[in-house]
Scaffold this motif. Sequence first.
Motif, short mmCIF file in Angstrom:
data_model
loop_
_atom_site.label_atom_id
_atom_site.label_comp_id
_atom_site.label_asym_id
_atom_site.label_seq_id
_atom_site.Cartn_x
_atom_site.Cartn_y
_atom_site.Cartn_z
N GLY A 1 -2.66 11.95 8.11
CA GLY A 1 -1.54 11.03 7.92
C GLY A 1 -1.87 9.61 8.33
O GLY A 1 -1.63 8.66 7.58
N VAL A 2 -2.47 9.48 9.52
CA VAL A 2 -2.78 8.14 10.02
C VAL A 2 -3.86 7.48 9.18
O VAL A 2 -3.74 6.30 8.80
CB VAL A 2 -3.20 8.20 11.51
N SER A 3 -4.92 8.22 8.88
CA SER A 3 -6.03 7.59 8.15
C SER A 3 -5.62 7.26 6.72
O SER A 3 -6.02 6.24 6.15
CB SER A 3 -7.28 8.46 8.21
N GLN A 4 -4.80 8.10 6.13
CA GLN A 4 -4.28 7.82 4.79
C GLN A 4 -3.42 6.54 4.82
O GLN A 4 -3.55 5.66 3.97
CB GLN A 4 -3.45 9.01 4.29
N PHE A 5 -2.56 6.46 5.85
CA PHE A 5 -1.72 5.26 6.02
C PHE A 5 -2.58 4.00 6.10
O PHE A 5 -2.32 3.00 5.43
CB PHE A 5 -0.86 5.41 7.28
N LEU A 6 -3.62 4.08 6.94
CA LEU A 6 -4.47 2.90 7.12
C LEU A 6 -5.18 2.54 5.81
O LEU A 6 -5.27 1.36 5.45
CB LEU A 6 -5.51 3.16 8.23
N TYR A 7 -5.64 3.56 5.13
CA TYR A 7 -6.37 3.32 3.87
C TYR A 7 -5.46 2.64 2.85
O TYR A 7 -5.85 1.66 2.21
CB TYR A 7 -6.88 4.66 3.32
N GLU A 8 -4.22 3.15 2.77
CA GLU A 8 -3.28 2.59 1.80
C GLU A 8 -2.85 1.17 2.17
O GLU A 8 -2.41 0.41 1.31
CB GLU A 8 -2.04 3.49 1.70
N HIS A 9 -2.96 0.85 3.46
CA HIS A 9 -2.61 -0.51 3.88
C HIS A 9 -3.84 -1.41 3.99
O HIS A 9 -3.79 -2.44 4.65
CB HIS A 9 -1.87 -0.47 5.23
N ASP A 10 -4.95 -1.00 3.33
CA ASP A 10 -6.14 -1.87 3.25
C ASP A 10 -6.92 -1.98 4.54
O ASP A 10 -7.76 -2.88 4.68
CB ASP A 10 -5.73 -3.30 2.87
N ALA A 11 -6.63 -1.12 5.51
CA ALA A 11 -7.32 -1.22 6.79
C ALA A 11 -8.57 -0.34 6.78
O ALA A 11 -8.52 0.80 6.33
CB ALA A 11 -6.40 -0.78 7.92
N ASN A 12 -9.68 -0.87 7.26
CA ASN A 12 -10.92 -0.09 7.34
C ASN A 12 -11.19 0.29 8.78
O ASN A 12 -11.35 -0.58 9.65
CB ASN A 12 -12.10 -0.89 6.78
N ILE A 13 -11.26 1.58 9.04
CA ILE A 13 -11.49 2.09 10.40
C ILE A 13 -12.93 1.78 10.81
O ILE A 13 -13.86 2.16 10.12
CB ILE A 13 -11.26 3.61 10.45
N VAL A 14 -13.10 1.10 11.93
CA VAL A 14 -14.47 0.83 12.39
C VAL A 14 -14.84 1.72 13.57
O VAL A 14 -16.01 1.89 13.88
CB VAL A 14 -14.69 -0.65 12.76
N ASP B 1 3.86 -7.41 10.81
CA ASP B 1 5.25 -6.96 10.94
C ASP B 1 5.56 -5.83 9.96
O ASP B 1 6.13 -4.80 10.33
CB ASP B 1 6.22 -8.13 10.73
N ALA B 2 5.17 -6.04 8.74
CA ALA B 2 5.40 -5.00 7.72
C ALA B 2 4.63 -3.72 8.07
O ALA B 2 5.14 -2.61 7.95
CB ALA B 2 4.98 -5.51 6.35
N PHE B 3 3.40 -3.92 8.54
CA PHE B 3 2.56 -2.79 8.91
C PHE B 3 3.26 -1.96 9.99
O PHE B 3 3.36 -0.74 9.89
CB PHE B 3 1.21 -3.32 9.42
N GLU B 4 3.76 -2.63 11.01
CA GLU B 4 4.40 -1.91 12.12
C GLU B 4 5.67 -1.22 11.65
O GLU B 4 5.97 -0.09 12.04
CB GLU B 4 4.71 -2.89 13.27
N ARG B 5 6.43 -1.88 10.81
CA ARG B 5 7.67 -1.29 10.31
C ARG B 5 7.36 -0.01 9.53
O ARG B 5 7.98 1.03 9.74
CB ARG B 5 8.39 -2.32 9.43
N ASP B 6 6.37 -0.13 8.64
CA ASP B 6 5.99 1.05 7.84
C ASP B 6 5.47 2.17 8.74
O ASP B 6 5.79 3.34 8.55
CB ASP B 6 4.90 0.70 6.83
#
Lengths: 297, 297, 297, 297
Positions: free
Chosen positions: A33-46, A76-81
């Motif tokens: 769930g978390v990694s999918q969320f990050l991926y969809e929000h353009d975030a790359n896990i380092v 802000d949007a990221f945190e809300r989502d």
Amino acid sequence: MENKLGSRPQVTGHLSRARMLISCPDQPGIVAGVSQFLYEHDANIVQSDQYTMDPEGGMFFIRIEFDLPHLDARIDAFERDFQQLATKFNMSWNLSPVSHKKRLAIFVSKEDHCLLELLWHWRAGDLDADIAMVISNHDDMRGLVEPFGIPYYHVPVTPDTKKEAERRHLELLEGQVDLIILARYMQIIPQTFIEHYNNRIINIHHSFLPAFVGGKPYAQAHNRGVKIIGATAHYVTEELDGGPIIEQDVQRVSHRDSVDDLKRIGRTIERTVLARAVSWHVEDRILVHENKTVVFK
Amino acid sequence: MENKLGSRPQVTGHLSRARMLISCPDQPGIVAGVSQFLYEHDANIVQSDQYTMDPEGGMFFIRIEFDLPHLDARIDAFERDFQQLATKFNMSWNLSPVSHKKRLAIFVSKEDHCLLELLWHWRAGDLDADIAMVISNHDDMRGLVEPFGIPYYHVPVTPDTKKEAERRHLELLEGQVDLIILARYMQIIPQTFIEHYNNRIINIHHSFLPAFVGGKPYAQAHNRGVKIIGATAHYVTEELDGGPIIEQDVQRVSHRDSVDDLKRIGRTIERTVLARAVSWHVEDRILVHENKTVVFK
Amino acid sequence: MENKLGSRPQVTGHLSRARMLISCPDQPGIVAGVSQFLYEHDANIVQSDQYTMDPEGGMFFIRIEFDLPHLDARIDAFERDFQQLATKFNMSWNLSPVSHKKRLAIFVSKEDHCLLELLWHWRAGDLDADIAMVISNHDDMRGLVEPFGIPYYHVPVTPDTKKEAERRHLELLEGQVDLIILARYMQIIPQTFIEHYNNRIINIHHSFLPAFVGGKPYAQAHNRGVKIIGATAHYVTEELDGGPIIEQDVQRVSHRDSVDDLKRIGRTIERTVLARAVSWHVEDRILVHENKTVVFK
Amino acid sequence: MENKLGSRPQVTGHLSRARMLISCPDQPGIVAGVSQFLYEHDANIVQSDQYTMDPEGGMFFIRIEFDLPHLDARIDAFERDFQQLATKFNMSWNLSPVSHKKRLAIFVSKEDHCLLELLWHWRAGDLDADIAMVISNHDDMRGLVEPFGIPYYHVPVTPDTKKEAERRHLELLEGQVDLIILARYMQIIPQTFIEHYNNRIINIHHSFLPAFVGGKPYAQAHNRGVKIIGATAHYVTEELDGGPIIEQDVQRVSHRDSVDDLKRIGRTIERTVLARAVSWHVEDRILVHENKTVVFK
């Protein structure tokens, strides 16, 4: 205030870098769930570190460091989502952009080694935080602190002025600091204070806890004839020397070492241990659960 | 008893080598007196270590290793002559020819790691002593011990047989051993026994004393959330886990380590610490004063 | 020069305390001879450590710390008398009254951590010496040093000014210092200089020698994928990074650590190791024999 | 073969537990892809550790431990499905059910300490693997090994029989072992052998590499006068003592220690370091990239 000691290296903030700390009851699908969320929000896990207390029905802890372009505009949007996901998994979480430096207040009394170590790490760029102020019940270290351009507040504490000192402390700190460091501050911290800064006050105790709680631990250690001494950094809780341990370290001693030798050797352990604990807090590496810490080094 | 595991290296004893341990109230002239005595008796000092607790009015401790040709033939006269010097300086002292190997009894219950470590060091020639016997309240380790050619005595201990077991122990040990090692022996040692073998019983406690005295120290350590665990070798005294500490060591642990992990990690600390303490005792490196040790490494 | 940082604790010198370091070929009677000499001259030995390389025909080393009332008035006669004994046993020896503090010159370039550590130990009273001067090929650290009341000399070193710089160095040091410390001084020390201050120049090398001699040791260590890094304090000899090792220490690293992380971790090792080596030299604990040190801790 | 030393504790295998090691070029979406895959296949992640060499364009490494009910019945389909994801991300990967114990072959010559340490860990249930065989160029340790119920093969190696020995080794090992351990095996490993067991041969070198490569490292260390000695466990590659380092550890020594003392102290370091490296390999904690290891402890 001007810094007379020359510029410290500018830690060119990773403007797009952020860290998340999450804890929740374990169940299947959290990482997905978390990694999918990050991926969809353009975030790359380092980097990510995870720990599950007990696969069946225990707690789940994760620390994730990621890069998200234009973080400041999107946070802000990221945190809300993210709160939706958090609600689903019953998560406690917090998000810290690396560029939002944590603000520290250092409390100190008459021993300067822990303060100096923190100042030195900060000056060398190894402690990625802002030192908002130094507060002391003595005026002795003003000359050490002000050349770094750091405000120094002398707040005397006597049996008569205790209440007033506490009020003054809270007033100075209010809204100004994210972490309080007791760098060999030899006064009792009032209960209201501890509650207000829950898991945000780090103390250095000059023994290998739980050995030698209370006063004069080096004299106690000498008296018992131990062959190794230590120091312990812990979050401050109501119970004296009983809070969650963040870091400990030790050093060999021998029959030749007097109490003064133990104090001298101990100073190096204390400052090293405290500096590590503060770094880990500042880098969002510590989660507290019940009376223990999970430290993702 | 035959040794089925092949010969261990013969430590060709230094037939002329001896060690002295001396303690007395400090005063000028002790070193001069002792070294002059040794010189006049043809002994050549090959190592000496000294410690004075407090130059003015404290205790003086010295360990001297020397070579004296034809030691065996001359030792009686040497000791008789030395007693005069000892009387003058009010010395406690003892002399141990290196070729007179100390005889050890190892007590063990169900955990074998400390026993195995001692057997292994002994077999490798690193523990210069004779293992006179292994005594256990269980029969489990007979198969490990007897192939080394070492007698194994199973002496069950139950609430009913306690007195009888104690009598059997004293009977087995009487005149046969110089040092008793409690290698994770999980029975209380009776007071008469402790007095009889004063400062000649070494126990390994599975915590970094004085933290976690008493039972289940690894569970206690896990519960407190310490970041380092340890073990302590000490002489056994009346006070449980309170005797003079000989050696301690530690290892880092983390939130990931369960109580079982702590036990596993602890086993390596325990066996290492115990083996060092036993070696030092065997090599006459330890002096006990009040409740502390002076260890000349 | 005035010290603006407040007074450092006065180490109330033991006015009657002195230390001797002696080395000579081993033979019977040395300890007896020396201790008898001390006794007859009213000196009370408070600590002695001895080491014999090989009982038969090796070298003998001893460090003795003693109290001799009215030392200053009697030292000349004491030394004159002792020379007779020294001649008899073919001794190299030196005597240092504790109250005669050694004078240090610290050389530094652009990295300040080793310098700061020494200044702090000195300020805390843990380094019992006088810091006579700091010399640097840059002017950067003047602001750090002068507040302590310590003279700071900026002596630029370029290919053109090398000879001149060397002359200036020798001129500044001549008769003013007993020990030179290269606290991350990044210039080659000329041969004449090394000969002049034989076994009195301590360098800190940022690797666990003999691994990674030469330049960029942290990059070399990262490249090799070692799991532990270290630092080495040694006396400077003609051979680069090849002089007698005084002290080493290490720290664990992992695959996560970049070259910059290794440098950061290494800084703490370097300053700790250098401070220990300097203390031991200052306290007359080090004897050099061939290319090795005997350190009586 | 019968085990005469009593039963070792049954490590009740986590029948549903498996571990994956994955490495691939970094890009967004890997963690999301893998964790989503696991979630959809009913697997619950119990631990994961990740490392990215360099966020932009570096390598990505992950170790995941998960529980999948009825693993044995479903593993083939799981692997087939996963290969699609692996292809998409260009992954190298492998999956190890915890219940499929790795099979070890231990090579040994005349020094037994590393072999004994492995046998004890195995016997105590701390080394979760099967010891398939011990191979030696001497017959000396048969008596140590066979009582554990482990086959012992004596394969002499002389200049004349080298080729034949190699053939015999490969024949014994073929299809029988997953990991080869050189536990102080003092023969050169032939190139064909190394290629065949690429990153599956662990050697213990008795120095802190890269210091003292080649022969007689303790004599080299004594000669150089180092203050710390060490040992290194590494995968064997073509270059002597040059393969990827898995683990290192060290111990303090002093001028008092002879070459024999260094060997004795070193034995404890060697066996500890080797045992750790073997455990990590057996628990799928090690990834090799170029000439370095990523170790997820």
